[in-house]
Design a protein around this motif. Structure first.
Motif, PDB file in Angstrom:
ATOM      1  N   LEU A 145       1.119  -1.471   0.136  1.00 55.81           N
ATOM      2  CA  LEU A 145       0.134   0.275   0.012  1.00 55.81           C
ATOM      3  C   LEU A 145       0.540   1.056   0.164  1.00 55.81           C
ATOM      4  N   PHE A 146       1.069   2.284  -0.710  1.00 53.63           N
ATOM      5  CA  PHE A 146       1.371   3.705  -1.101  1.00 53.63           C
ATOM      6  C   PHE A 146       0.686   4.390  -0.666  1.00 53.63           C
ATOM      7  N   ILE A 147       0.455   5.383   0.220  1.00 57.80           N
ATOM      8  CA  ILE A 147      -0.202   6.533   0.672  1.00 57.80           C
ATOM      9  C   ILE A 147       0.744   7.745   0.806  1.00 57.80           C
ATOM     10  N   ALA A 148       0.328   8.319  -0.895  1.00 55.79           N
ATOM     11  CA  ALA A 148       0.778   9.502  -0.643  1.00 55.79           C
ATOM     12  C   ALA A 148      -0.140  10.816  -0.423  1.00 55.79           C
ATOM     13  N   LYS A 149       0.766  11.145   0.740  1.00 60.22           N
ATOM     14  CA  LYS A 149      -0.246  12.878   1.639  1.00 60.22           C
ATOM     15  C   LYS A 149       0.243  13.824   1.751  1.00 60.22           C
ATOM     16  N   THR A 150      -0.668  14.940   1.651  1.00 59.21           N
ATOM     17  CA  THR A 150       0.428  16.300   2.035  1.00 59.21           C
ATOM     18  C   THR A 150       0.520  16.261   3.517  1.00 59.21           C
ATOM     19  N   ASP A 151       0.896  17.413   3.988  1.00 63.73           N
ATOM     20  CA  ASP A 151       1.121  17.730   5.411  1.00 63.73           C
ATOM     21  C   ASP A 151       0.384  19.575   5.592  1.00 63.73           C
ATOM     22  N   SER A 152       0.244  19.926   6.766  1.00 66.73           N
ATOM     23  CA  SER A 152      -0.213  21.442   6.654  1.00 66.73           C
ATOM     24  C   SER A 152       0.932  22.354   5.543  1.00 66.73           C
ATOM     25  N   LEU A 153       1.712  22.453   5.673  1.00 62.46           N
ATOM     26  CA  LEU A 153       2.141  22.863   4.357  1.00 62.46           C
ATOM     27  C   LEU A 153       2.442  22.279   2.739  1.00 62.46           C
ATOM     28  N   LYS A 154       1.162  21.687   2.272  1.00 59.09           N
ATOM     29  CA  LYS A 154       1.196  21.329   1.061  1.00 59.09           C
ATOM     30  C   LYS A 154       2.413  20.809   0.633  1.00 59.09           C
ATOM     31  N   LYS A 155       3.507  19.651   1.963  1.00 60.76           N
ATOM     32  CA  LYS A 155       4.536  19.339   1.188  1.00 60.76           C
ATOM     33  C   LYS A 155       4.045  17.758   1.059  1.00 60.76           C
ATOM     34  N   TRP A 156       4.555  16.731   0.183  1.00 57.23           N
ATOM     35  CA  TRP A 156       3.692  15.906   0.497  1.00 57.23           C
ATOM     36  C   TRP A 156       4.531  14.680   0.746  1.00 57.23           C
ATOM     37  N   SER A 157       3.884  13.166   1.318  1.00 58.31           N
ATOM     38  CA  SER A 157       5.392  12.647   1.578  1.00 58.31           C
ATOM     39  C   SER A 157       4.055  10.771   1.106  1.00 58.31           C
ATOM     40  N   LEU A 158       5.088  10.270   1.178  1.00 53.18           N
ATOM     41  CA  LEU A 158       5.173   8.577   1.071  1.00 53.18           C
ATOM     42  C   LEU A 158       5.225   7.164   2.072  1.00 53.18           C
ATOM     43  N   ARG A 159       3.786   7.087   2.326  1.00 51.07           N
ATOM     44  CA  ARG A 159       4.455   6.165   2.823  1.00 51.07           C
ATOM     45  C   ARG A 159       4.457   4.588   2.833  1.00 51.07           C
ATOM     46  N   THR A 160       4.540   3.782   2.455  1.00 49.67           N
ATOM     47  CA  THR A 160       4.648   2.399   2.179  1.00 49.67           C
ATOM     48  C   THR A 160       4.802   1.312   3.499  1.00 49.67           C
ATOM     49  N   ILE A 161       3.242   0.687   3.151  1.00 42.10           N
ATOM     50  CA  ILE A 161       3.242  -0.184   4.130  1.00 42.10           C
ATOM     51  C   ILE A 161       3.374  -1.809   3.210  1.00 42.10           C
ATOM     52  N   SER A 162       4.357  -2.796   3.224  1.00 34.39           N
ATOM     53  CA  SER A 162       4.443  -3.885   2.787  1.00 34.39           C
ATOM     54  C   SER A 162       3.400  -5.345   3.353  1.00 34.39           C
ATOM     55  N   PHE A 163       2.301  -5.613   3.652  1.00 33.82           N
ATOM     56  CA  PHE A 163       1.658  -6.456   4.383  1.00 33.82           C
ATOM     57  C   PHE A 163       0.549  -8.206   3.974  1.00 33.82           C
ATOM     58  N   TYR A 164       1.009  -8.757   4.462  1.00 32.72           N
ATOM     59  CA  TYR A 164      -0.114 -10.027   4.400  1.00 32.72           C
ATOM     60  C   TYR A 164      -0.964  -9.778   4.859  1.00 32.72           C
ATOM     61  N   LYS A 165      -1.716 -10.682   3.204  1.00 34.07           N
ATOM     62  CA  LYS A 165      -3.043 -10.417   4.094  1.00 34.07           C
ATOM     63  C   LYS A 165      -3.724 -12.160   5.160  1.00 34.07           C
ATOM     64  N   ASN A 166      -2.687 -13.122   4.369  1.00 31.02           N
ATOM     65  CA  ASN A 166      -3.902 -14.100   5.656  1.00 31.02           C
ATOM     66  C   ASN A 166      -2.431 -14.171   7.022  1.00 31.02           C
ATOM     67  N   LYS A 167      -1.751 -13.520   7.430  1.00 30.79           N
ATOM     68  CA  LYS A 167      -0.891 -13.243   8.970  1.00 30.79           C
ATOM     69  C   LYS A 167      -1.576 -12.498   9.577  1.00 30.79           C
ATOM     70  N   SER A 168      -1.741 -13.319  10.940  1.00 33.25           N
ATOM     71  CA  SER A 168      -2.112 -11.904  11.824  1.00 33.25           C
ATOM     72  C   SER A 168      -1.266 -10.735  12.614  1.00 33.25           C
ATOM     73  N   ASP A 169      -0.116 -10.916  12.062  1.00 29.62           N
ATOM     74  CA  ASP A 169       0.796  -9.940  11.987  1.00 29.62           C
ATOM     75  C   ASP A 169       1.501  -9.313  10.426  1.00 29.62           C
ATOM     76  N   SER A 170       0.765  -8.795  10.156  1.00 32.98           N
ATOM     77  CA  SER A 170       0.415  -8.748   8.746  1.00 32.98           C
ATOM     78  C   SER A 170       1.022  -7.870   8.053  1.00 32.98           C
ATOM     79  N   ILE A 171       1.717  -6.666   8.847  1.00 30.00           N
ATOM     80  CA  ILE A 171       3.054  -6.279   8.520  1.00 30.00           C
ATOM     81  C   ILE A 171       4.032  -6.537   8.679  1.00 30.00           C
ATOM     82  N   TYR A 172       5.123  -6.300   7.700  1.00 32.71           N
ATOM     83  CA  TYR A 172       6.387  -6.333   7.485  1.00 32.71           C
ATOM     84  C   TYR A 172       6.786  -5.171   7.360  1.00 32.71           C
TER      85      TYR A 172
END
Length: 159
Positions: A44-71
């Motif tokens: 999952l890529f999450i691109a968003k702006t902050d209060s100063l209108k600067k963009w950042s990218l959060r990258t989350i890699s995860f498993y769909k079938n594991k309880s500790d899904s985020i790796y």
């Protein structure tokens, strides 16, 4: 398919403990869900702006079938030139696969899905694409979705 894709996104959103975007968001936000069908790992890529209108990218890699899904889960700023080249404003006008004439004919037996969520204050849009890599030369919307998912991580600033 739109309802099924939308519901799948809501379930992942809950399991990853993310804010719901369907009623809009305070800042501009774009989520690109890159879901591989044969494999359990998704990104999952999450691109968003902050209060100063600067963009950042959060990258989350995860498993769909594991309880500790985020790796992996990390954030980096996006280059201003990258934001301009991606032209996020055109995504609001882009057709989803369900909006295409004969949209159900674009498919494959075993391929990835790309879901794109767009959110601004009091505004939300959901787009989905089945097998965009395979269909990228059949319709330009698949190429745009595939390119966004493929290149977004490369546009982030390395620390």
């Amino acid at each position: 398919m739109t309802g099924e894709a939308y519901e799948k996104t809501r379930n992942f959103e809950k399991s990853l403990k993310l804010e719901n975007l369907t009623d809009g968001s305070f800042q501009d936000e774009i989520r690109v869900w890159y879901l591989q069908s044969s494999y359990d790992n998704h990104v999952l890529f999450i691109a968003k702006t902050d209060s100063l209108k600067k963009w950042s990218l959060r990258t989350i890699s995860f498993y769909k079938n594991k309880s500790d899904s985020i790796y992996t889960d990390y954030s980096r700023p996006l280059r201003n030139s990258s934001i301009d080249s991606l032209d996020f404003s055109k995504l609001w006008k882009m057709k989803s696969q369900s909006d295409l004439a004969n949209g159900d004919t674009y498919s494959c037996k075993d391929g990835e899905d790309i879901f794109i969520e767009l959110s601004q204050r009091n505004k939300y849009r959901f787009l989905w694409y089945k097998c965009p890599e395979i269909n990228k030369y059949k319709d330009s919307v698949f190429l745009t979705a595939w390119t966004l998912a493929d290149r977004l991580d490369a546009f982030a600033v390395e620390h």
